[in-house]
Scaffold this active site. Structure first.
Site, mmCIF file in Angstrom:
data_model
loop_
_atom_site.group_PDB
_atom_site.id
_atom_site.type_symbol
_atom_site.label_atom_id
_atom_site.label_comp_id
_atom_site.label_asym_id
_atom_site.label_seq_id
_atom_site.Cartn_x
_atom_site.Cartn_y
_atom_site.Cartn_z
ATOM 1 N N GLY A 89 0.816 -1.204 0.000
ATOM 2 C CA GLY A 89 0.000 0.000 0.000
ATOM 3 C C GLY A 89 0.854 1.260 0.000
ATOM 4 N N LEU A 90 0.355 2.305 0.684
ATOM 5 C CA LEU A 90 1.027 3.600 0.744
ATOM 6 C C LEU A 90 1.275 4.175 -0.646
ATOM 7 C CD1 LEU A 90 3.626 2.952 3.611
ATOM 8 C CD2 LEU A 90 1.427 4.111 3.768
ATOM 9 N N CYS A 91 0.295 4.015 -1.515
ATOM 10 C CA CYS A 91 0.411 4.572 -2.866
ATOM 11 C C CYS A 91 -0.891 5.264 -3.266
ATOM 12 C CB CYS A 91 0.793 3.501 -3.873
ATOM 13 S SG CYS A 91 -0.183 1.988 -3.809
ATOM 14 N N GLY A 92 -1.466 5.987 -2.308
ATOM 15 C CA GLY A 92 -2.666 6.768 -2.608
ATOM 16 C C GLY A 92 -3.845 5.889 -2.974
#
Length: 291
Positions: A89-92
């Site tokens: 994750g951590l990709c908007g």
């Protein structure tokens, strides 16, 4: 009202977070360059391959002996949705947008009375779809240990899909992925791969004759499985570039937000410290006057 110690600890915590997001932004920027080059280098081959297949399909598509991968099963009752997302994750909204597109398609098919089966590629898509569509899952492909996607990875996915098709598990297969445009733009895309849906090349419909050896049906029977793997590989490369672009953008936003929060907390800390000093001075002056 938080104490000075609490504010100081919070400022230090946000500063640590900013260091992490900045580092992740730099790592994503480094990976993006290589991923973008891979995606862009694959596009000409994919486009030319699709053009050749479109021409062959236009010649042999109406034949009774056309391969099943081209002509289909004659039904569209059972749909296999191959949802391709990132492992991390951590990709908007990168993963969420792909899952949203797949969920909307699944609901549309279910409302039309069709049977839906879902094959997930990537952990995040599976996590986002399992709440509403967990009973539709038929398989999952884990690429968490793959540092750089290779054609062999796409071949493995294609082999799984083709074996399911040969077993009669579905009639139509569609892949869902994100088309990379630039760092801030990734377009969720749905592409039907079975039955093969190739557009005939424009400007070549008048009079140009080709002789194929062996015939079109035999060539298609050999190339169509490769076409499925090629389309999946291109989608994986597009996803890889889109993931890094989205992560770089998201981490840049997070870094700037952390900086703004540090500024606000610093102002609040200075005001609180000034208030404490002022109170202490008032107490000293009041005590002196009382004496």
């Amino acid at each position: 009202m938080p104490s000075l110690k609490d504010l100081k600890n919070r400022i230090e915590s946000v500063k640590s977070t900013r260091k992490i997001t900045k580092a992740m932004q730099m790592v994503a920027a480094a990976k993006l360059r290589r991923a973008q080059e891979s995606a862009e280098q694959a596009r000409p081959y994919t486009e030319r391959f699709n053009a050749v297949m479109g021409q062959l399909a236009a010649s042999a598509g109406g034949s009774d002996s056309a391969p099943r991968l081209l002509s289909g099963t004659g039904s569209d009752q059972v749909h296999l949705l191959v949802v391709m997302t990132a492992e991390r994750g951590l990709c908007g909204g990168f993963n969420g947008n792909i899952a949203k597109r797949a969920r909307a398609r699944a609901q549309e098919l279910l409302q039309a009375g069709k049977t839906v089966k879902i094959l997930t590629v990537g952990k995040k898509g599976r996590d986002q779809l399992k709440r509403d569509l967990a009973d539709k899952f038929v398989g999952h492909v884990d690429l968490s240990d793959v540092k750089r996607v290779a054609y062999s990875d796409a071949q493995g996915i294609a082999k799984d899909i083709l074996s399911r098709f040969d077993a009669g598990d579905f009639d139509v297969a569609t892949i869902f992925y994100s088309q990379f445009v630039n760092v801030v733009s990734q377009v969720p895309t749905a592409q039907q791969i079975i039955p093969a849906d190739f557009d005939a090349p424009e400007g070549d419909s008048g009079g140009t004759l080709y002789d194929y050896e062996p015939d079109e049906e035999a060539i298609l029977a050999d190339l169509l499985p490769r076409g499925v793997a090629t389309q999946i590989f291109a989608a994986l490369l597009e996803n890889g570039a889109g993931e890094q672009g989205a992560r770089m953008s998201a981490m840049d936003n997070a870094t700037r937000n952390a900086g703004e929060m540090i500024d606000k907390l610093t102002i609040q800390f200075n005001r609180s410290r000034q208030a404490v000093i002022t109170n202490e001075l008032i107490e000293i002056i009041s005590g002196a006057e009382a004496l």
